[in-house]
Enzyme design. Structure first.
Site, PDB file in Angstrom:
ATOM      1  N   GLY A 111       6.622 -20.910 -10.188  1.00 28.21           N
ATOM      2  CA  GLY A 111       5.549 -19.935 -10.273  1.00 28.21           C
ATOM      3  C   GLY A 111       4.466 -20.320 -11.271  1.00 28.21           C
ATOM      4  CB  SER A 112       2.138 -18.129 -13.108  1.00 27.49           C
ATOM      5  OG  SER A 112       1.722 -17.419 -11.952  1.00 27.49           O
ATOM      6  CB  THR A 113       5.922 -21.551 -15.804  1.00 25.79           C
ATOM      7  OG1 THR A 113       6.558 -22.177 -14.682  1.00 25.79           O
ATOM      8  CG2 THR A 113       6.559 -20.194 -16.057  1.00 25.79           C
ATOM      9  CB  VAL A 114       3.315 -25.270 -12.739  1.00 24.74           C
ATOM     10  CG1 VAL A 114       4.809 -25.213 -12.530  1.00 24.74           C
ATOM     11  CG2 VAL A 114       2.574 -24.611 -11.572  1.00 24.74           C
ATOM     12  CE  LYS A 115      -1.032 -19.072 -11.871  1.00 29.84           C
ATOM     13  NZ  LYS A 115      -1.333 -17.624 -11.913  1.00 29.84           N
TER      14      LYS A 115
END
Length: 582
Positions: A299-303
């Site tokens: 999810g958004s942790t890779v942004k």
């Protein structure tokens, strides 16, 4: 004069021959006495005595936490063994199993199953850790138990039971498909070896040099002299990077969360020193060995990786602003968790904008003009942080996660928000550590030092191997861009940030990134979302980087709620800093 010298030499030679004759005569006389006079006596003694040699398996090395607290040691146990030979038939086994059944508290069928497993002339362990009373009974009946023997061997004793077991590993007999490899290294066929995790990874150091116990017995197999022990040598000891107290906190917090939250069935947490790569603590099987059922869409942790890629490629700048509102990609509607309005590079991380990330991916594809190459370029950047590649941790069979090969345009957008490939919790920890460490990706490791014989007065002094921090690579991104992204992570725990509610009262500044990831059930319907949190603290001088993954623990993807991953992380960080203040 010359005649006198010759007579003198001849006299001396005669004396020498005479003395030699006398000595040989005495030796022959003594041999005659031994054979004729005392021969029968000595033969009787030989017939009434036997020397038994019992192999004493060398204890494996100890395993300790970073402070020297013993986590794994050895205790000596008696093991009943059986050795097959070609002269023994199935009927012999039946009779033998019936006799053993009465002595070792193991039913006949189980004994026969164990006997059938073994190879000829290789001792088979029938029962381990038997009492001295059982040993005495077997010794008294050895004549009626051909092939049966007693072996003294060390047994692994785990100080904290199941704590650490997911990376300490286990020991067991050599498996048939590995036998040739171990024999080539000088192992006995019946040797106990490491079968998983650290016990397997560091087998060559943990194994010791076997000893031997020699016992002289009479015809009744009663010892008639003190046993003679040829001591072996214990294997080398491992000193871990793990802090036992922090590890216990991690597992206790997760166990408590599982018990109290009906949606949480498991959770993964990795704590790492971002400057050195030392693993400070980790829960469950974060390496994700096997079919990949413990790697997840993150999810958004890779942004942060997406933004850094966009900055390096010139797709966005620190001043780029976008309007966050739903967008169309073909017939797909793509949106953020809520309409965020105007966002820039920093607030896209702080408030977790999907639209900002989608635009980076779509613009990358348009600039390159080839979708496959666009996917490859994105993977190139992500892999520099350790996402989708092996971390290099000192454990066997590390899993890389799942890599999709579909190149639909909508999936490129999903790639940018962590909904394309799957990664392991350990990869996620290495990724955020790389950001915390200003772009230097460190190799994670669990063993700090290997030491020899920690049992003496000079406790833990002889260091055989010392693992030093190792830089795997420096990400291909500008230093100033990394510092901007780090500022965006700090804003995540500030007002308007997606982790502000959980860290608003935390005494130490935390840089973080929240995440949720959608899941799809086997029937194609959407399941509960994963909740995630990555980050490091203190933000200005990181001592700990962390990744927390709680599968299927959210009913919705709303970023406004306090997720289980955030609750777990705050409790663990609280304990970490309390421990380090002591």
């Amino acid at each position: 004069m010359e005649n006198h010298k010759r007579r003198s030499i001849a006299t001396r030679l005669n004396i020498l021959f005479f003395i030699t004759f006398i000595l040989f005569s005495a030796l022959i006389f003594r041999l005659g006495v031994l054979q004729i006079v005392h021969g029968e006596e000595y033969n009787n003694k030989l017939g009434t005595q036997t020397v038994r040699k019992i192999m004493v398996e060398a204890p494996r090395g100890w395993i300790m936490d970073r402070n020297g607290e013993i986590l794994v040691r050895n205790v000596p146990i008696y093991t009943v063994t059986y050795t097959k030979t070609s002269q023994f038939s199935a009927e012999h086994w039946e009779v033998l199993a019936e006799r053993l059944e009465k002595l070792i508290d193991l039913d006949k069928e189980a004994i026969l199953r164990e006997m059938d497993k073994g190879l000829p002339f290789v001792p088979i362990r029938l029962k381990q850790d038997v009492s001295f009373q059982v040993v005495s009974k077997i010794e008294e009946n050895l004549e009626a138990l051909p092939g049966v023997d007693i072996m003294i061997e060390p047994k692994r004793e785990y100080t904290y039971d199941r704590l650490f077991r997911h990376f300490l590993g286990n020991v067991g007999p050599i498996q048939a498909d590995q036998l040739e490899r171990y024999l080539a290294k000088g192992y006995r066929m019946d040797k106990m070896v490491g079968t998983s995790y650290l016990e397997l990874q560091y087998e060559e150091h943990l194994r010791g040099i076997d000893g031997e116990l020699e016992v002289t017995m009479d015809r009744r197999l009663v010892p008639i002299s003190e046993p003679v022990l040829t001591p072996g040598q214990r294997g080398d000891d491992l000193v871990l990077t793990i802090d036992r107290k922090l590890q216990q906190t991690i597992e206790n917090v997760i166990e408590k969360t599982v018990a109290e939250n009906r949606l949480v069935t498991e959770a993964f947490f990795v704590a790492m020193n971002p400057k050195t790569g030392e693993i400070l603590g980790m829960s469950n099987d974060v390496r994700s060995i096997g079919a990949g059922n413990t790697s997840y869409a993150m999810g958004s942790t890779v942004k942060m990786a997406t933004v850094l890629m966009g900055l390096h490629e010139g797709i966005v700048t620190p001043n780029t602003t976008m309007y966050d509102t739903p967008m169309q990609i073909g017939n797909l509607t793509k949106k953020s968790w809520t309409n965020l309005g105007h966002v820039n590079m920093l607030t896209s991380i702080q408030r977790s904008s999907n639209i900002f990330m989608f635009r980076i991916g779509l613009d990358l594809n348009e600039r390159i003009g080839n979708r496959q190459q666009a996917f490859n370029r994105a993977y190139y950047y992500f892999s520099q942080f350790g996402l989708g590649v092996k971390t290099g941790i000192d454990l066997p069979e590390e899993y890389e996660g799942y890599k999709s090969d579909s190149i639909l345009l909508g999936l490129l957008a999903d790639f940018m928000i962590g909904q394309y490939h799957t990664y392991t919790p350990l990869q996620l920890a290495q990724y955020v550590s790389t950001i915390a460490n200003d772009g230097y990706r460190m190799q994670p490791y669990l063993v700090k030092e290997i030491r020899r014989d920690a049992s003496g007065d000079d406790h833990l002094v002889q260091v055989v191997v010392r693992n030093e921090p190792k830089v795997l690579n420096r990400v291909d991104m500008r230093e100033e861009d990394i510092q901007l992204v780090k500022r965006g992570m700090e804003m995540v725990t500030e007002p308007s940030g997606t982790a502000y509610r959980i860290f608003s009262d935390f005494p130490i500044k935390v840089a973080a990134k929240t995440g949720t990831a959608q899941t799809v059930e086997a029937n194609g319907s959407f399941g509960n979302d994963h909740s995630l949190l990555v980050g490091y603290a203190p933000a200005d001088d990181p001592q700990i980087a962390f990744a927390c993954v709680v599968p299927k623990s959210l009913l919705t993807s709303s970023q406004g709620q306090i997720s289980p991953a955030q609750v777990i992380t705050k409790q663990i960080l609280t304990e970490f800093f309390e421990l380090n203040d002591q």
